[in-house]
Design an enzyme around this catalytic site. Structure first.
Site, PDB file in Angstrom:
ATOM      1  N   HIS A   1       0.920  -1.202   0.053  1.00  0.00           N
ATOM      2  CA  HIS A   1       0.043  -0.012   0.141  1.00  0.00           C
ATOM      3  C   HIS A   1       0.713   1.098   0.025  1.00  0.00           C
ATOM      4  CE1 HIS A   1      -2.037   3.147   2.594  1.00  0.00           C
ATOM      5  NE2 HIS A   1      -3.196   2.985   1.556  1.00  0.00           N
TER       6      HIS A   1
ATOM      7  N   GLU B   1       1.773   1.862  -3.418  1.00  0.00           N
ATOM      8  CA  GLU B   1       0.927   2.466  -3.937  1.00  0.00           C
ATOM      9  C   GLU B   1       0.943   3.786  -4.026  1.00  0.00           C
ATOM     10  OE1 GLU B   1      -3.213   1.885  -2.621  1.00  0.00           O
ATOM     11  OE2 GLU B   1      -3.527   3.747  -3.292  1.00  0.00           O
ATOM     12  N   HIS B   2       0.918   4.501  -2.808  1.00  0.00           N
ATOM     13  CA  HIS B   2       1.188   5.982  -2.664  1.00  0.00           C
ATOM     14  C   HIS B   2       2.398   6.609  -3.331  1.00  0.00           C
ATOM     15  CE1 HIS B   2      -1.722   6.961   0.925  1.00  0.00           C
ATOM     16  NE2 HIS B   2      -1.954   5.777   0.475  1.00  0.00           N
TER      17      HIS B   2
ATOM     18  N   GLU C   1      -3.333   7.959   7.686  1.00  0.00           N
ATOM     19  CA  GLU C   1      -4.206   7.003   7.277  1.00  0.00           C
ATOM     20  C   GLU C   1      -4.632   6.000   8.272  1.00  0.00           C
ATOM     21  OE1 GLU C   1      -3.452   5.752   3.262  1.00  0.00           O
ATOM     22  OE2 GLU C   1      -5.280   4.399   2.998  1.00  0.00           O
TER      23      GLU C   1
END
Lengths: 460, 440
Positions: free
Chosen positions: A72, A75-76, A152
């Site tokens: 993840h 992905e950022h 997040e």
């Protein structure tokens, strides 16, 4: 109204809701580039719009201990520049082209998408091909973005007691399989992650032979294949790491966990190991499990809501879910929130009784036909969304299920019998395979509004 | 592979305008006075329908706050001799999906059904019966009150709910927009069956009904459907319910509320504009640059991209019948709340003082105009616009005019509109989370 940015981590429960009943119609065209990259195109001419999604078959399931969350985080970082684009430029270019872009990571996949006017498709493919091969992962950008990801995690999980319950559920129900780790990653791993961790993950997994391009919209398949060849074709294939099965051992007894966090109402989640769909043509249990979910929770008068919420009033709300489209092991979930004055034990008793009723008495033709009618109608409704269609094709393929079996799946669903529903309940709702996690609500400290301190004064 | 080559092509695209996706919206009134908005579309064998009324929480009184939402919630829980379970089962048997929504201004029901007569006819029959003859069963009301009170007490432990409840109270004070749409624990407890019946009779009036339809039916069928679902609705003889105007804030207000959450939840805002306000397009384009443009807006750039302070940070205008809110929101680690507030305040002040740059304005227009087809690429989205245009009586040409209205906005327009509507010295700020003593 409020705009929440995604760059999002997916959740087991979200996956559970994307179960088998989602099917669609209409044919697709498929091609494979010489470097192994697959391309699936579905033409939908209802609007001059196109959805392009690049799916990498890599998710948190492919992480190792100590670097959880790296799929993840990467992905950022995919929005933070390549050899020829500056950090943030990807988003600016797509935006100025009238497009929308985002991405999400799940246990099984990482997916990037753009929605644009169909005349702008090449722009999206060019940008996606660039970052598939030319990502420049700058340490100073990583240092800022890892803070965003920690925010997040605080927002999604740390401050949400029910998210903590699901995190604990996965970590308890599974012992050997990597689904036990959260997609967003453990906070300690995020704090200790380095840019090199993300670079390593990118080099191992981001390759055309591990990717699928799905395009849905106002396009000609042959043109999409030509554009895909032009932009992704030159990227060389790579040898992918060997994936180990990491099979979950048989569970030998109930597992029970309590989470204490600020809340008013308890929250109970029960999970049983069940098989996910593997062979769309030959399997029958996943379809029966999907129908079981619908009989329990497919409409407001379905069993759980009718008995526990409306009838006995022991629960404020209830739910059932099954994540049948999945690379790893499947789970069947039952969820309940007690009404005020009733306990977690009360709703657990109610859920157990509803399961026992199905095991002993089965389900009626009427209930099953209702669930099937809903699935058939849903197949039509889903065609209203191009994004949904692209997402459905991609999720199936990433789980190893050919998207061309979508119609077969609906037929198999319609062929499920009441006996089959009872049989899967009998086989899988066993006490020794149960994991149950309960939220034990803790009071908030007394709060009162206070005057702002000098340091927090705002302007003026 | 720089950006330059592409931008040339995009400029041409922007000048050419969007692919003129003109939507032929048909509009008429039923015999009883309901306004109907219809788009005929046979691509998919389905129909989307809604009937809405000026019956949202804005029409609640402070003492009976929550009556609007509870009335809406109970419509489908017993009607015209059918029990709640019968209603749910009969709709599920034909794969129809019933929705109830209660917002600030509007409330009503929606239906999605297959369009073939075998499904459509029974679905519409049940829908019409629910709307015209809800029974508001006493026992169901008691149960739903208990469920809602449980949910409200749960929500009151959450920093985002605590923040938003306090924010709207400070923003709207004695105006009904200050009321929580679900009601408060204390007011929900007092709701009686008579409260709901009288709210229904007063507000679900066929003269004010707005019917929005899109899908696989003909004009003649749509006319018959609109008559059927509104014919036997209540009809009063009083004036249309009205809402008071929203007073401008004389001064700012700041509230800090302690909470153990790891993140501070921050809301900053002011009453903004009503639907149909001439400042709407300058504010919409300006806000796209400020905090509405996703990953390319100034707020996200300053808060997230440059400093890593937050995952989500945004701003938006939400125009309503009366001045709806302008809101800036974000969450950040509690120890960073003061820094985040400083950054956002400076960003807002700079934007209100100087407006967007030429480049920002150009890029915002390119995105908004270029993405116009994405706003109407499904029946669901078009239906949303039909309901909006109908309820707020926006021009039927609203969608056709949209891109032109965006294109016309100048930097001076944005600056002037923000100067009129957003005064950085008169903002409401609510921060839930950090102990004040812990802030440096």
């Amino acid at each position: 109204m409020s705009k929440v940015l995604m760059r999002a981590a997916g959740f087991a429960v979200a996956a559970a809701l994307l179960a088998l009943s989602q099917t669609s119609h209409a044919s697709t065209a498929e091609s494979r580039l010489a470097n192994g990259m697959r391309v699936v195109v579905k033409t939908d001419r209802r609007a001059p719009v196109v959805v392009a999604m690049v799916w990498y078959q890599v998710g948190s399931v492919d992480e190792v201990n100590g670097v959880t969350g790296v799929a993840h985080v990467l992905e950022h970082m995919m929005f933070k520049g390549t050899k020829t684009t500056k950090p943030g430029e990807f988003s600016r270019i797509v935006s100025a082209a009238g497009g929308r872009e985002n991405a999400f990571t799940t246990r099984d996949t990482t997916s990037y998408f753009e929605t644009l006017q169909s005349s702008q498709l090449e722009l999206a493919l060019k940008l996606e091909a660039d970052r598939m091969n030319n990502l420049e992962l700058l340490p100073e950008e990583f240092a800022k973005e890892i803070k965003v990801v920690m925010e997040e995690r605080r927002w999604r999980t740390e401050d949400r007691p029910r998210s903590l319950v699901f995190e604990a559920l996965m970590a308890t129900a599974l012992t050997a399989h990597p689904y036990r780790r959260p997609v967003i990653g453990w906070m300690s791993d995020l704090k200790n992650m380095t840019a090199d961790d993300a670079v390593d993950f990118y080099r191992r997994w981001y390759a055309p032979n591990n990717a699928l391009l799905v395009v849905v919209g106002d396009v000609e398949p042959t043109e999409v294949f030509a554009l895909a060849e032009k932009h992704f074709g030159p990227i060389p294939a790579r040898t992918l790491p060997v994936r180990k099965p990491q099979n979950e051992p048989v569970q030998r007894g109930e597992r029970r966990v309590t989470i204490k966090a600020p809340a008013e109402l308890p929250y109970v989640v029960m999970a049983f190991p069940v098989p996910p769909l593997r062979d769309a043509e030959r399997d029958w249990e996943p379809y029966a499990l999907d129908m079981l979910t619908a009989v329990l929770d497919g409409n407001e008068a379905a069993r759980l809501n009718r008995t526990l919420v409306r009838g006995e009033r022991v629960a404020n709300s209830v739910g059932a879910g099954y994540d049948g489209i999945s690379r790893g092991p499947g789970l069947f979930y039952l969820i309940a929130i007690p009404t005020r004055g009733r306990s977690a034990a009360d709703v657990e008793t109610g859920l157990r009784r509803e399961m026992a009723k199905i095991i002993e008495e089965g389900v009626t033709d009427e209930e099953l036909n209702r669930a099937k009618a809903q699935a058939v109608a849903a197949q039509v409704y889903q065609r209203d969304s191009m994004f949904f269609q692209a997402q459905q094709i991609g999720s199936l393929e990433m789980a190893g299920i050919p998207h061309t079996t979508i119609d077969v799946q609906l037929e198999k669903l319609r062929a499920v019998t009441p006996d089959q529903v009872r049989d899967v309940a009998r086989k899988y709702f066993r006490d020794e395979a149960l994991t149950i996690v309960e939220l034990d609500p803790q009071p908030l400290p007394a709060r009162r509004p206070v005057a702002p301190p000098e340091g927090m004064r705002h302007g003026r | 592979m720089g950006a330059e080559r592409w931008l040339t092509g995009l400029l041409l695209l922007a000048l050419a305008g969007p692919a003129a996706a003109i939507l032929p919206i048909q509009h008429w009134q039923t015999a009883g006075g309901a306004r109907v908005y219809f788009v005929e579309n046979h691509d998919l064998p389905m129909l989307d329908l809604s009937v809405e009324f000026p019956a949202g929480s804005a029409y609640d009184s402070a003492e009976k706050s929550g009556a609007a939402a509870m009335t809406n919630r109970l419509l489908q829980l017993g009607a015209d001799g059918m029990s709640e379970d019968e209603i749910a089962r009969r709709l599920a048997d034909i794969g129809a999906q019933l929705g109830a929504s209660s917002e600030t201004d509007r409330a009503g029901l929606s239906l999605r059904t297959l369009s073939s007569v075998r499904e459509r006819r029974p679905a519409l029959d049940i829908f019409a019966r629910i709307l015209r003859n809800p029974s508001f069963p006493q026992a169901v009301l008691e149960r739903e009150k208990a469920r809602l009170i449980g949910a409200l007490k749960e929500a009151d432990t959450k920093p985002d709910t605590i923040g938003s409840v306090n924010f709207y109270r400070l923003l709207y004070r004695t105006h009904p927009y200050a009321l929580r749409s679900s009601g408060e624990v204390a007011t929900v407890e007092t709701l009686t069956r008579e409260d709901l019946v009288s709210f229904y009779r007063r507000h679900y009036d066929r003269r004010y009904a707005v019917v929005a339809l899109i899908g696989d039916v003909t004009r003649a069928e749509a006319e018959a459907i609109a008559e059927e679902v509104t014919r036997d609705l209540p009809q009063g003889n009083g004036a249309k319910p009205a809402l008071p105007g929203v007073a401008v804030l004389d001064d700012g207000a700041r509230r800090f509320i302690a909470h153990p959450a790891s993140q501070a939840h921050i809301l900053i805002g002011t009453p903004g504009i009503r639907r149909g306000d001439p400042d709407y397009f300058p504010l919409f384009v300006g806000n796209h640059v400020l905090g509405g443009g996703g990953f390319v807006s100034r707020i996200i750039e300053e808060v997230r991209q440059k400093r890593g302070l937050a995952y989500a940070a945004y701003s938006y205008f939400s125009p309503l019948q009366r001045a709806g809110p302008f809101v800036i929101g974000m969450q950040t680690q509690r120890e960073q709340a003061a820094e985040a507030l400083r950054v956002v305040d400076a960003t807002l002040r700079e934007f209100v003082a100087s407006g967007p740059t030429e480049d920002e304005l150009r890029d915002a227009k390119r995105n908004i105009i270029g993405s116009f087809p994405l706003r109407i690429d499904s029946n669901r989205k078009i239906h949303g616009y039909l309901a909006l245009i109908g309820f707020y009586q926006l021009p039927l040409s609203y969608l056709e005019d949209f891109s032109g209205n965006i294109e016309r906005v100048t930097i001076a327009d944005v600056k002037a509109a923000f100067a009129r509507r957003v005064d950085p010295d008169r903002m409401v700020t609510v921060v839930v989370g950090p102990e004040p003593a812990a802030v440096p």
